[in-house]
Design an enzyme around this catalytic site. Structure first.
Site, PDB file in Angstrom:
ATOM      1  CB  SER A   1      42.806   1.334  37.354  1.00 37.52           C
ATOM      2  OG  SER A   1      43.455   2.313  38.626  1.00 37.52           O
TER       3      SER A   1
ATOM      4  CE  LYS B   1      34.945  -2.558  39.966  1.00 41.02           C
ATOM      5  NZ  LYS B   1      35.085  -1.172  40.498  1.00 41.02           N
TER       6      LYS B   1
ATOM      7  NE  ARG C   1      39.840   9.422  35.069  1.00 42.69           N
ATOM      8  CZ  ARG C   1      39.665   8.019  35.396  1.00 42.69           C
ATOM      9  NH1 ARG C   1      40.820   7.332  35.181  1.00 42.69           N
ATOM     10  NH2 ARG C   1      38.625   7.592  35.885  1.00 42.69           N
TER      11      ARG C   1
ATOM     12  CG  HIS D   1      44.372   6.583  41.855  1.00 36.97           C
ATOM     13  ND1 HIS D   1      44.825   5.167  41.245  1.00 36.97           N
ATOM     14  CD2 HIS D   1      42.968   6.681  41.691  1.00 36.97           C
ATOM     15  CE1 HIS D   1      43.743   4.796  40.682  1.00 36.97           C
ATOM     16  NE2 HIS D   1      42.425   5.677  40.862  1.00 36.97           N
TER      17      HIS D   1
HETATM   18  P1  ADP Z   1      36.556   3.478  40.985  1.00 36.16           P
HETATM   19  O1  ADP Z   1      36.777   1.956  40.987  1.00 36.16           O
HETATM   20  O2  ADP Z   1      35.816   3.958  41.887  1.00 36.16           O
HETATM   21  O3  ADP Z   1      36.407   3.900  39.257  1.00 36.16           O
HETATM   22  P2  ADP Z   1      39.179   3.955  40.814  1.00 36.16           P
HETATM   23  O4  ADP Z   1      40.345   3.270  41.553  1.00 36.16           O
HETATM   24  O5  ADP Z   1      39.390   3.874  39.284  1.00 36.16           O
HETATM   25  O6  ADP Z   1      38.104   3.852  41.375  1.00 36.16           O
HETATM   26  O7  ADP Z   1      39.509   5.730  41.004  1.00 36.16           O
HETATM   27  C1  ADP Z   1      39.289   6.267  42.303  1.00 36.16           C
HETATM   28  C2  ADP Z   1      39.043   7.914  41.949  1.00 36.16           C
HETATM   29  O8  ADP Z   1      40.386   8.318  41.389  1.00 36.16           O
HETATM   30  C3  ADP Z   1      38.138   8.227  41.045  1.00 36.16           C
HETATM   31  O9  ADP Z   1      37.632   9.376  41.613  1.00 36.16           O
HETATM   32  C4  ADP Z   1      38.793   8.653  39.585  1.00 36.16           C
HETATM   33  O10 ADP Z   1      38.228   9.513  38.975  1.00 36.16           O
HETATM   34  C5  ADP Z   1      40.030   9.340  40.030  1.00 36.16           C
HETATM   35  N1  ADP Z   1      40.961   9.033  39.277  1.00 36.16           N
HETATM   36  C6  ADP Z   1      41.524   7.901  38.510  1.00 36.16           C
HETATM   37  N2  ADP Z   1      42.514   8.050  37.831  1.00 36.16           N
HETATM   38  C7  ADP Z   1      42.673   9.497  37.812  1.00 36.16           C
HETATM   39  C8  ADP Z   1      43.450  10.422  37.113  1.00 36.16           C
HETATM   40  N3  ADP Z   1      44.385   9.907  36.329  1.00 36.16           N
HETATM   41  N4  ADP Z   1      43.415  11.771  37.253  1.00 36.16           N
HETATM   42  C9  ADP Z   1      42.707  12.078  38.294  1.00 36.16           C
HETATM   43  N5  ADP Z   1      41.821  11.395  38.876  1.00 36.16           N
HETATM   44  C10 ADP Z   1      41.635   9.960  38.803  1.00 36.16           C
END
Ligand code: ADP
Length: 151
Positions: free
Chosen positions: A128, A41, A90, A17
């Site tokens: 995450s 959620k 990703r 992130h």
């Molecule tokens: P959500 O609950 O909406 O999936 P996340 O907190 O998991 O939100 O992720 C928020 C954003 O960060 C999303 O666009 C996700 O694709 C991006 N993201 C998460 N991990 C990575 C990573 N390792 N590399 C690039 N983008 C990422």
């Protein structure tokens, strides 16, 4: 002013992130890293904890703001005057999912554009979800967490 919202659960925030936000900073005047709160959620970490981590991680970036919102992301963007959404990609399954959401947000948000950054190869396996699994299993998730963030 070009404002982008980077929406997510950040449960917890990972180095993936952080990389997306840092790489997007030259593209926008301000990035609002915003936790979308969905009462249906289940999260591993409480909202306040996730917000505190975001504040810590971006403390030195004066063009990054931390916030949270309820309801539709597109409506939140409208309320704060943001015309862009920022998302990370990703892999192909991220793409399939994000494509639909982005098209939807363009309609619901009256022309909001989603800007996608492809993750760095070194980060494309980090999520995450994986971090939560490691934590639940009693492992060490620190290689995936921003420096200085202790769980
Ligand atoms: P959500 O609950 O909406 O999936 P996340 O907190 O998991 O939100 O992720 C928020 C954003 O960060 C999303 O666009 C996700 O694709 C991006 N993201 C998460 N991990 C990575 C990573 N390792 N590399 C690039 N983008 C990422």
């Amino acid at each position: 002013m070009k404002i982008a919202v980077f929406p997510g659960s950040f449960d917890p925030i990972t180095i993936g992130h952080v990389d997306i936000v840092k790489r997007a900073l030259p593209l926008f005047d301000k990035i609002v890293v915003a936790i979308g709160v969905n009462s249906q959620k289940k999260y591993l970490f409480p909202l306040q904890q996730r917000l505190d981590w975001l504040e810590t991680v971006f403390a030195d970036e004066d063009r990054v703001e931390v916030a949270h919102f309820e309801g539709l992301t597109a409506h939140y963007c409208g309320r704060i005057g943001a015309r862009y959404l920022l998302r990370g990609l990703r892999n192909a399954s991220d793409f399939d999912y994000e494509k639909t959401i982005s098209q939807l947000n363009q309609i619901v948000g009256g022309g909001i554009e989603t800007i996608f950054l492809i993750s760095q190869p070194a980060y494309s396996h980090i999520s995450s979800t994986i971090v939560r699994e490691i934590i639940k299993g009693g492992g060490d998730a620190s290689p995936f967490l921003p420096e200085g963030l202790s769980l």
